[in-house]
Design a protein around this motif. Structure first.
Motif, PDB file in Angstrom:
ATOM      1  N   LEU A 177       3.382   6.713  -4.974  1.00 52.72           N
ATOM      2  CA  LEU A 177       3.541   7.071  -6.385  1.00 52.72           C
ATOM      3  C   LEU A 177       2.670   8.267  -6.752  1.00 52.72           C
ATOM      4  CD1 LEU A 177       3.617   3.643  -8.214  1.00 52.72           C
ATOM      5  CD2 LEU A 177       5.493   5.173  -7.789  1.00 52.72           C
ATOM      6  N   GLN A 178       1.638   8.527  -5.930  1.00 48.03           N
ATOM      7  CA  GLN A 178       0.737   9.637  -6.235  1.00 48.03           C
ATOM      8  C   GLN A 178       1.508  10.934  -6.147  1.00 48.03           C
ATOM      9  OE1 GLN A 178      -1.544   7.308  -6.716  1.00 48.03           O
ATOM     10  NE2 GLN A 178      -2.910   7.531  -4.991  1.00 48.03           N
ATOM     11  N   LEU A 202      -5.636   3.454  -9.986  1.00 46.79           N
ATOM     12  CA  LEU A 202      -6.532   4.246 -10.828  1.00 46.79           C
ATOM     13  C   LEU A 202      -6.144   5.719 -10.792  1.00 46.79           C
ATOM     14  CD1 LEU A 202      -8.882   3.280 -12.415  1.00 46.79           C
ATOM     15  CD2 LEU A 202     -10.392   3.925 -10.572  1.00 46.79           C
ATOM     16  N   ALA A 203      -5.702   6.174  -9.621  1.00 48.61           N
ATOM     17  CA  ALA A 203      -5.322   7.583  -9.492  1.00 48.61           C
ATOM     18  C   ALA A 203      -4.114   7.908 -10.365  1.00 48.61           C
ATOM     19  CB  ALA A 203      -5.013   7.905  -8.036  1.00 48.61           C
ATOM     20  N   LEU A 204      -3.354   6.877 -10.740  1.00 47.15           N
ATOM     21  CA  LEU A 204      -2.175   7.109 -11.573  1.00 47.15           C
ATOM     22  C   LEU A 204      -2.516   7.098 -13.050  1.00 47.15           C
ATOM     23  CD1 LEU A 204       0.257   4.769  -9.658  1.00 47.15           C
ATOM     24  CD2 LEU A 204       0.172   7.244  -9.563  1.00 47.15           C
ATOM     25  N   TYR A 236       0.833  -1.204   0.000  1.00 48.88           N
ATOM     26  CA  TYR A 236       0.000   0.000   0.000  1.00 48.88           C
ATOM     27  C   TYR A 236       0.868   1.255   0.000  1.00 48.88           C
ATOM     28  CZ  TYR A 236      -2.796   3.833   1.595  1.00 48.88           C
ATOM     29  OH  TYR A 236      -3.369   5.058   1.688  1.00 48.88           O
ATOM     30  N   TRP A 274     -12.944  11.837  -9.605  1.00 43.76           N
ATOM     31  CA  TRP A 274     -13.310  10.433  -9.750  1.00 43.76           C
ATOM     32  C   TRP A 274     -14.543  10.337 -10.635  1.00 43.76           C
ATOM     33  CZ3 TRP A 274      -9.781   7.147  -8.332  1.00 43.76           C
ATOM     34  CH2 TRP A 274      -8.892   7.517  -7.348  1.00 43.76           C
ATOM     35  N   LEU A 334      -5.823  14.264  -5.449  1.00 51.70           N
ATOM     36  CA  LEU A 334      -6.940  14.311  -6.383  1.00 51.70           C
ATOM     37  C   LEU A 334      -8.140  14.983  -5.724  1.00 51.70           C
ATOM     38  CD1 LEU A 334      -6.846  10.759  -7.962  1.00 51.70           C
ATOM     39  CD2 LEU A 334      -6.437  12.890  -9.136  1.00 51.70           C
ATOM     40  N   PHE A 389       2.339   1.902  -3.431  1.00 49.33           N
ATOM     41  CA  PHE A 389       1.366   2.430  -4.392  1.00 49.33           C
ATOM     42  C   PHE A 389       1.021   3.868  -4.058  1.00 49.33           C
ATOM     43  CE2 PHE A 389       0.508  -1.691  -6.198  1.00 49.33           C
ATOM     44  CZ  PHE A 389       0.083  -1.360  -7.464  1.00 49.33           C
ATOM     45  N   ALA A 390       0.781   4.120  -2.767  1.00 54.08           N
ATOM     46  CA  ALA A 390       0.312   5.455  -2.379  1.00 54.08           C
ATOM     47  C   ALA A 390       1.396   6.501  -2.600  1.00 54.08           C
ATOM     48  CB  ALA A 390      -0.127   5.443  -0.923  1.00 54.08           C
ATOM     49  N   GLY A 403      -5.651   3.223  -5.857  1.00 51.34           N
ATOM     50  CA  GLY A 403      -4.334   3.838  -5.946  1.00 51.34           C
ATOM     51  C   GLY A 403      -3.779   3.763  -7.352  1.00 51.34           C
TER      52      GLY A 403
END
Lengths: 146, 167
Positions: free
Chosen positions: A136-137, B54-56, A130, A146, A141, A133-134, B52
């Motif tokens: 990389l943001q 998807l945000a990329l 997690y 969304w 947003l 992945f997080a 996560g």
């Protein structure tokens, strides 16, 4: 996330309960349903919820990636260590009978330690994935995107 | 309904709902262990990871190029083969099915007499099949290590900072 006050308050209420439930599933796994895998994912889910609501930086403070990645290996090493402990004490690899005075308590101890190792590895692996992945943001947003 | 959707956020959310419903299904089948895992991983963590990812990328799936007939045929054929494969299975819940005859009776009695814990699943998982579980834990560790190595390699700034700390 700053404006989601209901989310933050309910998460604050829920996270300790989820963590407690994870520990219950871990250590009561011999008697009720559950075990290391389940406890690990529930524990990780609680911390991931914390990270989602309060931000990655806060989660990093609680569970730094450096430590989490080490725990991934430590959990597995506990499992392997129990296996070798059986060898050293005169049994076979992963033979729990020799771990204690009687075979039954040996089995109890062996299963407890093995499940603990599994739980540590599963929880820390989930957290590590997690966090990777997080992190990389690049930007926050907006809700409408969304 | 999920396969018709083009909005990936909705797809992720519906998959999460599906996982949660599956968890309920596992509870009714008395597989509470599996239900725990399905609810926590399938409905929880996987959804977060999908979001996560998807945000990329973009939120909407691009319209497919070319024909979709061939994948449709392949999937229908595969489904037919799988359905045919279930024909030989014994009826659900049959007591004298082969799976209940082999080692299961020994495990069920042995969990009390040899291991002394009431949860047969834990006894099988951690003791009778301890070697398998060792391998499974290794798989999880390897998967996690792979993700950490792959994704952190794409973050040169942090790595530089870390090596700076070490010096």
């Amino acid at each position: 996330m700053k404006h989601h006050i209901i989310l933050r308050v309910s998460a604050k209420l829920l996270i300790p309960l989820i963590l407690l439930f994870a520990l219950y599933v871990q250590f009561h796994g011999d008697y009720g349903p559950g075990g290391g895998f389940q406890a690990g994912v529930i524990f990780a889910a609680a911390l991931i919820l914390y990270g989602l609501v309060f931000g990655l930086a806060e989660l990093r403070r609680v569970a730094p990636l450096r430590i989490v990645t080490k725990l991934m290996a430590i959990g597995w090493l506990i499992y392997i260590g129990v296996g070798y402990a059986g060898l050293v004490l005169g049994g076979k690899f992963l033979d729990y009978n020799v771990l204690s005075d009687t075979p039954m308590t040996g089995q109890h101890l062996g299963i407890f330690l093995v499940e603990l190792g599994v739980g540590i590895t599963v929880a820390s692996t989930m957290l590590a994935i997690y966090q990777c992945f997080a992190s990389l943001q690049s930007r926050e947003l907006a809700d409408e995107e969304w | 309904m999920i396969i018709r959707l083009r909005n990936l956020f909705a797809v992720v959310m519906l998959s999460s709902v599906f996982s949660l419903l599956s968890a309920g299904l596992f509870v009714t089948l008395d597989a509470v262990d599996v239900a725990f895992t399905e609810a926590a991983v399938g409905a929880g963590v996987t959804t977060v990871l999908f979001l996560g990812a998807l945000a990329l990328t973009s939120t909407n799936e691009k319209p497919p190029s070319g024909h979709q007939i061939i994948p449709m045929l392949v999937m229908t054929g595969l489904a037919a083969i799988l359905a045919y494969g279930t024909m030989d299975m014994p009826p659900f819940g049959q007591a004298d099915a082969p799976i209940h005859q082999h080692v299961a009776p020994e495990y069920i009695t042995g969990a009390r007499t040899q291991i002394g814990i009431p949860n047969v699943v834990s006894a099988v998982l951690a003791s009778y099949r301890g070697f398998d579980t060792l391998g499974e834990t290794g798989v999880i560790f390897t998967a996690g290590a792979g993700v950490v190595l792959l994704l952190r390699a794409g973050l040169p700034s942090r790595r530089r900072r870390k090596s700076g700390d070490a010096e």
